[in-house]
Design an enzyme around this catalytic site. Structure first.
Site, mmCIF file in Angstrom:
data_model
loop_
_atom_site.group_PDB
_atom_site.id
_atom_site.type_symbol
_atom_site.label_atom_id
_atom_site.label_comp_id
_atom_site.label_asym_id
_atom_site.label_seq_id
_atom_site.Cartn_x
_atom_site.Cartn_y
_atom_site.Cartn_z
ATOM 1 N N CYS A 58 0.801 -1.386 -0.060
ATOM 2 C CA CYS A 58 -0.390 0.054 0.296
ATOM 3 C C CYS A 58 0.893 1.453 0.004
ATOM 4 O O CYS A 58 1.490 1.448 0.520
ATOM 5 C CB CYS A 58 -0.737 -0.314 1.541
ATOM 6 S SG CYS A 58 -1.586 1.159 1.731
ATOM 7 N N CYS A 61 0.168 3.424 2.920
ATOM 8 C CA CYS A 61 0.535 3.051 4.050
ATOM 9 C C CYS A 61 2.444 3.217 4.337
ATOM 10 O O CYS A 61 2.894 3.991 5.227
ATOM 11 C CB CYS A 61 0.140 1.127 3.870
ATOM 12 S SG CYS A 61 -0.507 0.653 4.138
ATOM 13 N N CYS A 187 -21.146 -17.795 48.111
ATOM 14 C CA CYS A 187 -19.505 -17.990 46.994
ATOM 15 C C CYS A 187 -19.049 -17.003 47.129
ATOM 16 O O CYS A 187 -19.545 -15.682 46.189
ATOM 17 C CB CYS A 187 -19.893 -19.065 45.893
ATOM 18 S SG CYS A 187 -18.047 -18.021 44.525
ATOM 19 N N CYS A 190 -17.865 -16.399 42.934
ATOM 20 C CA CYS A 190 -19.308 -15.924 42.282
ATOM 21 C C CYS A 190 -19.348 -14.028 42.460
ATOM 22 O O CYS A 190 -19.955 -13.455 41.848
ATOM 23 C CB CYS A 190 -20.563 -16.835 43.137
ATOM 24 S SG CYS A 190 -20.004 -18.394 42.573
#
Length: 435
Positions: A58, A61, A187, A190
């Protein structure tokens, strides 16, 4: 003089060869990013990243290189700057929706939704945009945002409450993939997971559903899936019909870990697209209207190519559809002569069948397959298009033509129309007309 000329040409040749590999070297402040290190280095990082998706061929680029290097040096120690060679990392670039080069994205407050950089291609403008994203992240953290996760917090409403009674209907009978957490209210792990689970549910909305089941209350499902500790997370691919289809989740427990793991599964489990016959305007809309690209094939008439012949072409299309399924394109086919206005609009008619065009309905542009209608020919054509290469042309009139309603193919060979019998018994073949 001759030696200098040869030496100069050699230097040019070596420079050209080198340009096909990468635009940045290890001595630059631009970090080389790959599929192997991207998630670990960018997505799971607490740092803001500026990432350029480029291709060595490119020209834009290559023109950007000195400014991008300058931006990387200026931001060193504050913001990370990286580059991805899309010729070598096609999957990674496709995953981030790269359709042209260079594409620059800033991974800031929300790593799953990077900001597209559309400013000037100067070091100053790139650096200022990156610093603006860094300020947003700092503001989120100081304002009680997601801390290391960045971005807005998730909503508990996006986590679906599952029970013994609704589990099979919602999860097993769903056509969408699910991640299910089996938890216990007491828990600690959890409780720690809960905000991450909620945030992941929000980020994955529309792709993967997240549910939570209190295993202390709904013990039937806990027993059925052999849950022995909390939290236990299981993944249910789309179309899972029984418990044997469930997979154990083995990722991390931050929202970004959950999202990354789920997205990897999501792209793996995307079904192959259906190769749909274009029989009406509604079929065209349903198949392609919301897709990034639409692949339109025109196959020979059934009288020129029998059922076996046509099925061979459809098999090629299905193979290509499966290969590029992660692109989520629409795939249509029609018979030569059935949609003449469409053929004219896409310049397909006039050079024989089978033929193929790929249409971008948003930009109203299309590209024609110039190579062979074979797996290799189509693959090369689609691969180039997926990386922004290939010749495109505007759709005539900036709109698709009228699509005619036709009968779908019945899967059989074509039949020649029956000739009408003409009665010649009353015709005097010896009679001559006079002038």
């Amino acid at each position: 003089m001759i030696r200098r000329t040869v030496g100069a040409w050699l230097a040019i040749c070596f420079a050209i060869v080198g340009s096909t590999q990468a635009l940045y070297s290890s001595s630059d402040d631009v970090v080389a990013l790959t599929t192997a290190n991207f998630d670990r280095t960018v997505v799971k990082s607490d740092e803001v990243w500026v990432v350029e998706f480029y291709a060595p061929f490119c020209g834009h680029c290559r023109n950007l290189v000195p400014e991008y290097k300058k931006a990387a040096t200026a931001l060193k120690g504050v913001i990370k700057v990286g580059g991805i060679n899309c010729e070598e990392e096609q999957g990674l670039c496709g995953q981030h929706g790269v359709r042209g080069y260079p594409t620059i994205k800033i991974f800031g407050a929300n790593k799953r939704s990077p900001v597209d950089y559309n400013g000037q291609r100067t070091a100053k403008d790139i650096a200022e945009a990156a610093l603006a994203e860094a300020k947003k992240k700092i503001k989120n953290v100081l304002g009680g945002g997601g801390g290391n996760e960045g971005g807005s917090s998730g909503s508990k409403d996006d986590v679906i409450e599952l029970t013994d009674a609704n589990f099979d209907k919602l999860v097993l009978q769903s056509e969408e993939p699910w991640l299910v957490e089996f938890f216990a209210p007491w828990c600690g792990h959890c409780k720690n997971l809960a905000p991450h689970w909620a945030k992941a549910a929000t980020e994955l909305k529309g792709k993967v559903k997240l549910g939570a089941l209190d295993a202390t209350v709904h013990q039937q499902k806990m027993s059925e899936y052999g849950v022995q500790g909390f939290p236990t997370i299981k993944y249910f691919p789309a179309g899972t019909k029984d418990r044997n289809g469930a997979e154990d989740y083995n990722g991390g427990r931050t929202s970004s870990d959950i999202v990354n793991w789920a997205m990897d599964k999501y792209t793996e489990d995307i079904p192959s697209p259906e190769i749909v016959q274009l029989t009406s305007e509604q079929v065209a809309r349903d198949t392609c209207e919301k897709k990034p690209l639409c692949v339109v094939s025109v196959l020979p008439h059934i009288l020129d190519c029998n059922a076996e012949c046509r099925n061979r072409y459809l098999e090629i299309l299905q193979t290509m559809g499966d290969k590029y399924k992660k692109k989520q394109w629409g795939w249509l086919w029609t018979e030569g002569g059935a949609q003449l206005e469409l053929e004219s609009t896409l310049d397909i008619g006039g050079f024989g069948y089978p033929a193929m065009a790929v249409v971008n309905l948003k930009k109203m542009k299309y590209s024609l397959l110039r190579g062979s209608f074979s797996k290799d020919g189509i693959n090369e054509f689609l691969r180039d298009l997926s990386f922004g290469r290939g010749h495109t042309a505007p759709v005539k009139g900036a709109e698709l033509p009228k699509i005619y309603t036709v009968e779908p193919w019945d899967g059989k060979d074509g039949q020649l129309p029956e000739e009408e019998d003409i009665d010649l018994s009353d015709v005097d073949l010896d009679e001559k007309d006079e002038l």
